[in-house]
Write a protein that holds these residues in place. Structure first.
Motif, PDB file in Angstrom:
ATOM      1  N   TYR A 158      -8.472 -24.763  26.739  1.00 13.96           N
ATOM      2  CA  TYR A 158      -7.912 -26.120  26.724  1.00 13.96           C
ATOM      3  C   TYR A 158      -8.752 -27.019  25.829  1.00 13.96           C
ATOM      4  CZ  TYR A 158      -5.337 -24.517  30.881  1.00 13.96           C
ATOM      5  OH  TYR A 158      -4.545 -23.822  31.756  1.00 13.96           O
ATOM      6  N   GLU A 159      -9.002 -26.584  24.619  1.00 10.62           N
ATOM      7  CA  GLU A 159      -9.932 -27.310  23.752  1.00 10.62           C
ATOM      8  C   GLU A 159      -9.397 -28.700  23.383  1.00 10.62           C
ATOM      9  OE1 GLU A 159     -12.861 -25.729  23.452  1.00 10.62           O
ATOM     10  OE2 GLU A 159     -13.748 -27.400  22.373  1.00 10.62           O
ATOM     11  N   GLU A 160      -8.095 -28.861  23.485  1.00 10.29           N
ATOM     12  CA  GLU A 160      -7.466 -30.182  23.307  1.00 10.29           C
ATOM     13  C   GLU A 160      -8.083 -31.204  24.283  1.00 10.29           C
ATOM     14  OE1 GLU A 160      -4.493 -31.200  21.634  1.00 10.29           O
ATOM     15  OE2 GLU A 160      -4.247 -33.082  22.755  1.00 10.29           O
ATOM     16  N   SER A 189      -3.559 -28.057  13.886  1.00 12.16           N
ATOM     17  CA  SER A 189      -2.620 -28.921  13.147  1.00 12.16           C
ATOM     18  C   SER A 189      -2.731 -30.359  13.632  1.00 12.16           C
ATOM     19  CB  SER A 189      -1.164 -28.489  13.351  1.00 12.16           C
ATOM     20  OG  SER A 189      -1.025 -27.118  13.215  1.00 12.16           O
ATOM     21  N   ALA A 190      -2.838 -30.525  14.938  1.00 10.63           N
ATOM     22  CA  ALA A 190      -2.827 -31.866  15.512  1.00 10.63           C
ATOM     23  C   ALA A 190      -4.108 -32.642  15.213  1.00 10.63           C
ATOM     24  CB  ALA A 190      -2.603 -31.787  17.022  1.00 10.63           C
ATOM     25  N   TRP A 191      -5.238 -31.959  15.157  1.00  8.10           N
ATOM     26  CA  TRP A 191      -6.526 -32.664  15.096  1.00  8.10           C
ATOM     27  C   TRP A 191      -7.176 -32.651  13.726  1.00  8.10           C
ATOM     28  CZ3 TRP A 191      -9.077 -35.434  18.975  1.00  8.10           C
ATOM     29  CH2 TRP A 191      -8.419 -35.461  20.205  1.00  8.10           C
ATOM     30  N   LEU A 195     -13.888 -37.743  14.031  1.00 11.44           N
ATOM     31  CA  LEU A 195     -14.965 -37.207  14.863  1.00 11.44           C
ATOM     32  C   LEU A 195     -14.816 -35.706  15.143  1.00 11.44           C
ATOM     33  CD1 LEU A 195     -15.356 -40.067  17.518  1.00 11.44           C
ATOM     34  CD2 LEU A 195     -16.955 -39.499  15.683  1.00 11.44           C
ATOM     35  N   ILE A 196     -13.594 -35.237  15.215  1.00 10.90           N
ATOM     36  CA  ILE A 196     -13.354 -33.866  15.655  1.00 10.90           C
ATOM     37  C   ILE A 196     -12.983 -32.948  14.494  1.00 10.90           C
ATOM     38  CG2 ILE A 196     -11.939 -32.376  17.153  1.00 10.90           C
ATOM     39  CD1 ILE A 196     -13.785 -34.357  18.677  1.00 10.90           C
ATOM     40  N   THR A 197     -13.658 -31.830  14.391  1.00 11.54           N
ATOM     41  CA  THR A 197     -13.248 -30.759  13.485  1.00 11.54           C
ATOM     42  C   THR A 197     -12.668 -29.653  14.351  1.00 11.54           C
ATOM     43  OG1 THR A 197     -15.102 -31.290  12.031  1.00 11.54           O
ATOM     44  CG2 THR A 197     -14.020 -29.157  11.700  1.00 11.54           C
TER      45      THR A 197
END
Lengths: 657, 657
Positions: free
Chosen positions: B131-133, B175-177, B182-184
């Motif tokens: 659940y890395e999201e 795709s979303a991030w 801040l987030i890779t």
């Protein structure tokens, strides 16, 4: 029944023989002792006290025992890092100690160390240093418990001109402090290699006479063991046993390089061991066989060692490291589990200091040495509670020194809610900063000068400052070698060497240049019969040219090179290094009532065909030097040298290209 | 020129390529970037700002980069310690994860981890979990920078029923991030041994398609390398290279067991390495060849790994350990000096995460990720200042996470004067405590029952619960072996084994007994041609005796024993263990329309002369069992057995004596 303090409703980690954990436990304290340890229900039923603390959410455990340190060295923390033991010790610690260590230094360092240790949950420690009387008094003022060991060395130390003086100081210190409720005085022959058999035996006698522990460093490095084997035909433990050391109540720090038999010998002698994980790693001493020592039943405590080599007094870090290293070196992640690790830092540590009856666990009758911790912070959460021992795991693997909130030693509170009660830290920090400033200036002065760095490690002597010299390149030296006996020169001495030189040069050329020379003396058969190692520091030269010769004026210091080239490289940190080796025939001759040296050098590295002829003389007198310079041409003629090419480069310059 | 913030008069440790330290330095921040880094004089001359902080006495340095972790596992910190990797992973982590991991779990764990990391001076981390999201969103809410890697496994995971689902989730997440400040986002094939070549290739394709890092565990244990060699004829790095993995922007965690050639291969592939000292020691994975990797020019970062195996997120501890271990394993105390160590935790860590242009040092143009520290406390005093680099040594060897006072990420303050600005810790701690309580209950339920512990590690099936049996001791089994073919029994199957049994018994006999059995199948020549490993859990029996026989009713579960005996011993923690081995001939026969097993067992351990005859049958039906019991006497007669001694002990009881 009446107590002074009851600490109730805590998680009580007793560290008794069964490492009992009481999830809702209580401790009753009366005077300097633990009156009772049990469940809150039991203790509150049986005892009353004017001060009942509700310790809900807190952990109560025995104070940590720091089994080996040198507390005044807090003042040298961070003085020099990332160095080899010998460079660190001989190049930094000992010169600075010679200059700065005093009763004031020891008191200040000890007070600061006590502040750090109390904050970090340490209630008892084993110290070894100089002016141990000052350390003991500072410890008492801070309210801590300690084994204080007066160091004895074979060489002069900061507090004694001879080892006889050290021994007398140790005797006086022990007589004065024996029976003190907080201090156990002790004697510390520093290590086998820094003492003599006579010192070891005298210290053992002293410790036995007063029934006090004997504190020492044993088998710290592989080198120590190799040297001991080479010198005495046996490893360290049997050798010190032969010197009677194991007859004393021994606290042996390190024991990194000992074998199964030695572990057995130590166990039979009822020795205590201080394991110092950070320091053994930081100075690359190796991995002590801790699990084997524990399996044999040896009481192994955990120590921080001195803060100059660690660089802190944090037993939480040491515990974690002790466990981690044991797991990694045995390849077994079940080795040294949390409970056994905490035992090393408490109960077993006290046993190692021969204070097992006094402190190290929460058991009725022992002294009230205890600490409170709050393990409800982010880095110690969540808490799994299905096994009471999980509290120990949380403490060993997640907690930090800063989680300690309260500390009691001998029934007296030294810290409440993270506030120190016996020490005012600010003026101590200022005094320490002042020492650091003075030490920085001392070292900068020394490091500003190659000469003072050379002097700092001992034995440098100044040589004559005027040098007259001539240097020629010869296609073939044979005619001169043949002519020499018939030249009319009086030959005073002849020698044949092979010389291996390493020149260190530095960014500031005014510092001069340092040469490490290995002279192999060669006999008539070409065999090496002796070797000599020397350091020579030559300052930059003021030069005056004469026909065919030069007169140099420069400072020149010479010292025996008792350490390895590697040592000097790390100690002096040269910017550049170059190597020269040559075969040298050298004659000391008398010519017109003056003495000269004649060298015939064949260059091996860099390889140069033919040979060099050097004629040299040194003197303290300028006039004398000028007179000699004028005689050089005549001397050259008497050797039959004509048309040879004068050379202005010295050998180091040739090597640098 | 205008800036938003100027931090002036600090000791600025830039960690630029030259590791420049500015004793009176300043940093100017505008928006999310560093505008200038220089001496206070320079910066204050060129820039103005509404907020100029006087940082006298403070140290300013780049935020620390935690190069490998699993942040939601903060919720499993201290769940199980002092266990082997397999017991820890298969026996505790994975069963608990299967039960509890959800988006809520991951968000909560990540928020708590962010709180701990911000407090400890970490500004950027590389995560790998499920659940890395949820992890990414929590990280953004906390204000930190992270590489967030969605895990892909070959088996079902807490967030996906199949690896195709995981891959689809990873694609969607990336795709979303992608492009977030801040987030890779990233993809994480868990490890070579928990994925397939197909997964590795698909993940590589995905990482290349979106130009994001690929995060994985490589060469973590010697076992992994041995298994890889055995299966693929090469060590781990060449094998994953063959699966195209090195074509991605690789972040490889651990790399403990790699050789010189593999280091070279990783360097050529521009891979980043995450070195995790605490965790590699705690789980006894070994000592990574860090100095060799650094010598080869690989960017090696430092990671805490997940807090369930560490057990904290303290980069100061990791830095110190990284340096200590490098020194101890190379035997060289000058290895991994303070400056290089801090570089690993900052500049090189960022490079390892493929974020070298973004963060990791204080240089104009990079993002404003920085921290302030106060190194004037007791444990960091005194300060020697003759070399500016001493500040780095103080930071690496003496400082603690608690010395961090202020943290800025991407130009935004996340902590000022030790107060967190983006997170309210209390409700998070309460929610974590609630998870811990539920997990404790789950594990107590499981640990209360051998059966559920067996089920937790997979594959247990229930067998028929009624068992009819007769057991006789024979002086000599030969007459029966001879009679068997002529007995009128229909022989359905015959087999010959050697059976090596280990029985685990427990303090609570109602739990039953667990048997680990190794069946060696023996052919006619006496050669072993196959081996089978099984676990059998038998509950306590209700028993009814018949003439010459017994009817037992008991629960019985059987599972393939896919792990070692050692694993099961550590996992089940039996109170007692006993061993039985025997040579068994086994026939499956039909007698009066019922099937029976006949065993002729010669006991090897404990050694018992003669042999045992067992006749057995199992069924789900009580009536069926009773009928079979009545037929046993007749069956015995048909074998010609007379006057044999009935035996009531089972084999485990014989072994226990």
């Amino acid at each position: 029944m009446q107590a002074d303090w009851i600490l109730a409703h805590a998680t009580v980690i007793t560290m008794d023989a069964a490492s009992t954990v009481l999830p809702d436990g209580a401790v009753a304290v009366q005077g300097d002792r633990l009156l009772a340890v049990g469940t809150s229900a039991e203790v509150l039923r049986q005892y009353t006290a004017p001060n009942v603390l509700d310790c809900s959410g807190r952990v109560v455990l025995p104070g940590l025992v720091n089994a080996h340190t040198h507390v005044p060295m807090t003042l040298l923390r961070g003085l020099a890092d990332d160095l080899r033991l010998d460079v660190w010790l001989l190049g930094y610690m000992m010169p600075v100690e010679r200059e700065f260590v005093s009763p004031d230094f020891c008191r200040l360092g000890a007070l600061l160390a006590c502040a750090e240790m109390i904050r970090g949950g340490i209630t008892c420690f084993a110290d070894m240093y100089y002016y141990e009387e000052a350390v003991a008094q500072a410890t008492v003022d801070a309210g801590m418990r300690a084994v204080c060991s007066q160091t004895v060395l074979k060489f002069p130390s900061p507090d004694a001109a001879s080892y006889e003086d050290s021994l007398a100081m140790a005797r006086e210190f022990i007589s004065a402090w024996r029976g003190h409720p907080l201090i156990t005085p002790s004697v510390a022959p520093h290590a086998p290699y820094t003492t003599t058999p006579e010192i070891l035996r005298a210290c053992t006698q002293l410790a036995i006479e007063f029934d006090v522990p004997l504190h020492t460093h044993l088998a710290e490095t592989a080198q120590e063991v190799d040297d001991c084997r080479a010198a005495n035909g046996m490893p360290v433990i049997p050798w010190v046993k032969k010197q009677s050391l194991l007859e004393a109540k021994l606290l042996a720090a390190h024991c990194v390089h000992i074998d199964e038999g030695e572990i057995h010998t130590l166990k039979r002698a009822n020795a205590g061991i201080a394991h110092n994980p950070s320091r053994n790693l930081k100075l690359a001493s190796g991995f002590a066989p801790v699990t084997q020592m524990l399996a044999e039943g040896l009481p192994v405590g955990v120590g921080t060692d001195g803060p100059a080599s660690n660089n802190d007094l944090d037993m939480f870090e040491e515990m974690r490291l002790a466990s981690f290293i044991a797991k990694a070196t045995t390849g077994n992640p079940t080795a040294l589990p949390a409970t056994q690790t905490l035992a090393m830092a408490t109960r077993m540590g006290a046993q190692a200091l021969h204070l097992g009856d006094v402190t190290g666990s929460l058991e009725a009758g022992k002294r009230a040495d205890l600490i409170l911790m709050d393990l409800r912070d982010v880095h110690t959460s969540p808490a799994f509670n299905r096994e009471p021992e999980a509290a120990i795991s949380r403490l060993v693997y997640s907690a930090r020194a800063t989680d300690v909130t309260d500390v009691m030693v001998n029934g007296r509170w030294l810290m409440r809610e993270r506030k120190l009660l016996t020490l005012d830290v600010e003026p101590l920090l200022q005094a320490a900063a002042d020492y650091a400033r003075r030490i920085d200036i001392f070292l900068m002065g020394r490091e500003g000068s190659l000469h003072s760095r050379l002097v700092a490690i001992g034995g440098a002597e100044q040589e004559e400052s005027y040098e007259v010299q001539i240097k020629l390149h010869l296609e073939d030296p044979e005619p001169i070698l043949t002519a020499l006996p018939y030249s009319g020169l009086e030959i005073l001495r002849h020698a044949h060497y092979r010389e291996y030189d390493t020149y260190f040069s530095f960014s500031d050329p005014s510092q001069g240049r340092l040469r490490h020379r290995e002279d192999e003396f060669v006999d008539d058969e070409g065999q090496v019969y002796s070797v000599r190692y020397r350091l020579t520091l030559t300052g930059p030269a003021a030069e005056r040219r004469f026909p065919n010769s030069a007169l140099l004026s420069r400072s020149r210091f010479i010292a025996p090179a008792t350490h390895s080239l590697r040592f000097y490289r790390e100690y002096f940190k040269p910017e550049k290094e170059s190597e020269v080796s040559k075969d040298r025939q050298r004659w000391k001759v008398r010519f017109e009532d003056e003495e000269f040296f004649i060298n015939i050098d064949r260059m091996l590295k860099p390889s140069i065909p033919g040979a060099f002829l050097e004629i040299k003389s040194r003197t303290w007198s300028r006039r004398d030097a000028e007179e000699k310079a004028l005689k050089l041409s005549a001397l050259l003629q008497s050797l039959g040298v004509r048309d040879a090419r004068p050379v202005e480069q010295d050998y180091a310059e040739m090597a640098e290209g």
